[in-house]
Design an enzyme around this catalytic site. Structure first.
Site, PDB file in Angstrom:
ATOM      1  N   HIS A   1       1.080  12.382  -1.840  1.00 56.04           N
ATOM      2  CA  HIS A   1       1.367  12.133  -3.255  1.00 56.04           C
ATOM      3  C   HIS A   1       2.283  10.926  -3.414  1.00 56.04           C
ATOM      4  O   HIS A   1       2.157  10.170  -4.382  1.00 56.04           O
ATOM      5  CB  HIS A   1       1.991  13.352  -3.932  1.00 56.04           C
ATOM      6  CG  HIS A   1       2.230  13.106  -5.385  1.00 56.04           C
ATOM      7  ND1 HIS A   1       1.220  13.195  -6.329  1.00 56.04           N
ATOM      8  CD2 HIS A   1       3.339  12.714  -6.069  1.00 56.04           C
ATOM      9  CE1 HIS A   1       1.696  12.881  -7.514  1.00 56.04           C
ATOM     10  NE2 HIS A   1       2.984  12.581  -7.383  1.00 56.04           N
TER      11      HIS A   1
ATOM     12  N   HIS B   1      10.168   5.430  -7.205  1.00 52.40           N
ATOM     13  CA  HIS B   1       9.761   4.522  -8.278  1.00 52.40           C
ATOM     14  C   HIS B   1      10.710   3.328  -8.431  1.00 52.40           C
ATOM     15  O   HIS B   1      10.273   2.203  -8.652  1.00 52.40           O
ATOM     16  CB  HIS B   1       9.672   5.277  -9.598  1.00 52.40           C
ATOM     17  CG  HIS B   1       8.625   6.348  -9.607  1.00 52.40           C
ATOM     18  ND1 HIS B   1       7.289   6.091  -9.416  1.00 52.40           N
ATOM     19  CD2 HIS B   1       8.724   7.692  -9.789  1.00 52.40           C
ATOM     20  CE1 HIS B   1       6.608   7.226  -9.472  1.00 52.40           C
ATOM     21  NE2 HIS B   1       7.454   8.206  -9.696  1.00 52.40           N
TER      22      HIS B   1
ATOM     23  N   HIS C   1       0.278   7.980 -12.159  1.00 49.20           N
ATOM     24  CA  HIS C   1      -0.896   8.705 -11.670  1.00 49.20           C
ATOM     25  C   HIS C   1      -2.180   8.095 -12.227  1.00 49.20           C
ATOM     26  O   HIS C   1      -3.165   7.936 -11.494  1.00 49.20           O
ATOM     27  CB  HIS C   1      -0.812  10.181 -12.053  1.00 49.20           C
ATOM     28  CG  HIS C   1       0.376  10.880 -11.475  1.00 49.20           C
ATOM     29  ND1 HIS C   1       0.749  12.154 -11.847  1.00 49.20           N
ATOM     30  CD2 HIS C   1       1.288  10.483 -10.543  1.00 49.20           C
ATOM     31  CE1 HIS C   1       1.835  12.510 -11.170  1.00 49.20           C
ATOM     32  NE2 HIS C   1       2.183  11.515 -10.380  1.00 49.20           N
TER      33      HIS C   1
ATOM     34  N   ASP D   1       1.726   7.696  -5.798  1.00 46.51           N
ATOM     35  CA  ASP D   1       2.707   7.096  -6.711  1.00 46.51           C
ATOM     36  C   ASP D   1       2.870   5.600  -6.442  1.00 46.51           C
ATOM     37  O   ASP D   1       2.917   4.789  -7.363  1.00 46.51           O
ATOM     38  CB  ASP D   1       4.071   7.782  -6.551  1.00 46.51           C
ATOM     39  CG  ASP D   1       4.161   9.106  -7.296  1.00 46.51           C
ATOM     40  OD1 ASP D   1       3.287   9.396  -8.128  1.00 46.51           O
ATOM     41  OD2 ASP D   1       5.130   9.844  -7.049  1.00 46.51           O
TER      42      ASP D   1
END
Length: 250
Positions: free
Chosen positions: A204, A231, A50, A208
Site C-alpha cells: 500500500h 506523503h 489512491h 501511495d
C-alpha cells in the site's frame, strides 16, 4: 466523483464543486499529514493519492476529475475499485507521446530516519521499506513497472493503521466513516481482517508513492528507494523534481 475524458496534453486536472479547476501539481498541495490534500482558495479535496495511483498505474495521462465534497471516496482503502471502473470505461489512445520526467542524476531527501532517494533508471521502479511496531514490523517490496502488473501487485492493497490509533481518531471526531471495510486495522496480535498479501502494508505504501509521484505531471523515469517515507517526503521530492525540470527547460 467523476473521471472525465480530456484533450491530449491536458494532464490530470481537478474540478472541485464546479467552482475551481487546477492541475494535479505540487503547487496545489496544501496538506500531507495523513493524506495528500490538494486545494485552491477555500476549496479542498483530500486523499487524492489512491485515485491518482490508479490513473498512473493504468497509463492515463489526461483526465478531468470532478469532485463534489471534501474527499475522494474511500472505497475499500485501495485503488482496486478505481482500476475496475477505469477498465470498464476504457481508455482512449491519443496521438501524442506521453510526457516523461527523466531523472539524470541522483537526488536524496531526508526527514529524520526517513529517506527517499531518486535515481536514474530506464523505467519507473520503487523499492519500498517500511518499519512499524509489531505486528506489522519491517517489510520490503520491489515494484518494477516494466515487469510487474500494477493491477495485481499494487492496486488491491489497502490503507492500514493500528486499533489504538483508530480509537483515538474516533474519540476526536475523525475517521467517522472508517471501518474494517475500507482499511486494514492491526490489533496487538495481528490484523483484524484477512490480509490480501502478507506484505500488504508495504504494497500500500508503494500505491501511495505512485499516486504522489503522479503530481509530477509526467511519467517518472527513475528508480525510487524509499525507507520509512510518507506523503510529506514524497511531496518534497516531487516538488524538487518539478522545479529542477522547469529550471533545466530554461
Amino acid at each position: 466523483m467523476r473521471v472525465l475524458p480530456a484533450a491530449a496534453n491536458s494532464g490530470l486536472r481537478f474540478r472541485l464543486d464546479d467552482r475551481v479547476e487546477f492541475p494535479a501539481h505540487p503547487d496545489y498541495v496544501v496538506d500531507t499529514r495523513r493524506a495528500t490534500v490538494l486545494g485552491l482558495g477555500d476549496h479542498r479535496v483530500s486523499t487524492v493519492e489512491h485515485l491518482l495511483s490508479a490513473l498512473a498505474g493504468s497509463g492515463v495521462t489526461n483526465a478531468l476529475i470532478a469532485v463534489d465534497g471534501p474527499e475522494i471516496p474511500a472505497s475499500d482503502g485501495s485503488a482496486l475499485e478505481f482500476i475496475t471502473a477505469i477498465d470498464a470505461a476504457g481508455i482512449d489512445e491519443q496521438p501524442v507521446a506521453r510526457a516523461c520526467n527523466v531523472v539524470r542524476e541522483p537526488h536524496v531527501f531526508r526527514d529524520g530516519d526517513k529517506l527517499l532517494a531518486v535515481m536514474p533508471a530506464p523505467a519507473f521502479r520503487v523499492r519500498m521499506t517500511i518499519d512499524f511496531p509489531e505486528p506489522v514490523g519491517a517489510q520490503y517490496v520491489d515494484y518494477d513497472s516494466s515487469t510487474a502488473n500494477y493491477r495485481t501487485a499494487v492496486a488491491p492493497n489497502r490503507t492500514f493503521g493500528f486499533r489504538h490509533e483508530v480509537e483515538a481518531l474516533l474519540a476526536r471526531g475523525f475517521a467517522l466513516g472508517g471501518s474494517l471495510d475500507n482499511a486494514v486495522v492491526f490489533d496487538v496480535d495481528g490484523p483484524m481482517s484477512p490480509l490480501r498479501a502478507l506484505d500488504e502494508p508495504a504494497r500500500h505504501k508503494v500505491l501511495d508513492l505512485i499516486g504522489d509521484f503522479a503530481l509530477l505531471g509526467a511519467y517518472p523515469q527513475c528508480e525510487v528507494i524509499a525507507i520509512k517515507s510518507g506523503h510529506a517526503l514524497h511531496f518534497e521530492a516531487v516538488r524538487a523534481l518539478v522545479e529542477r525540470t522547469a529550471a533545466a527547460a530554461g
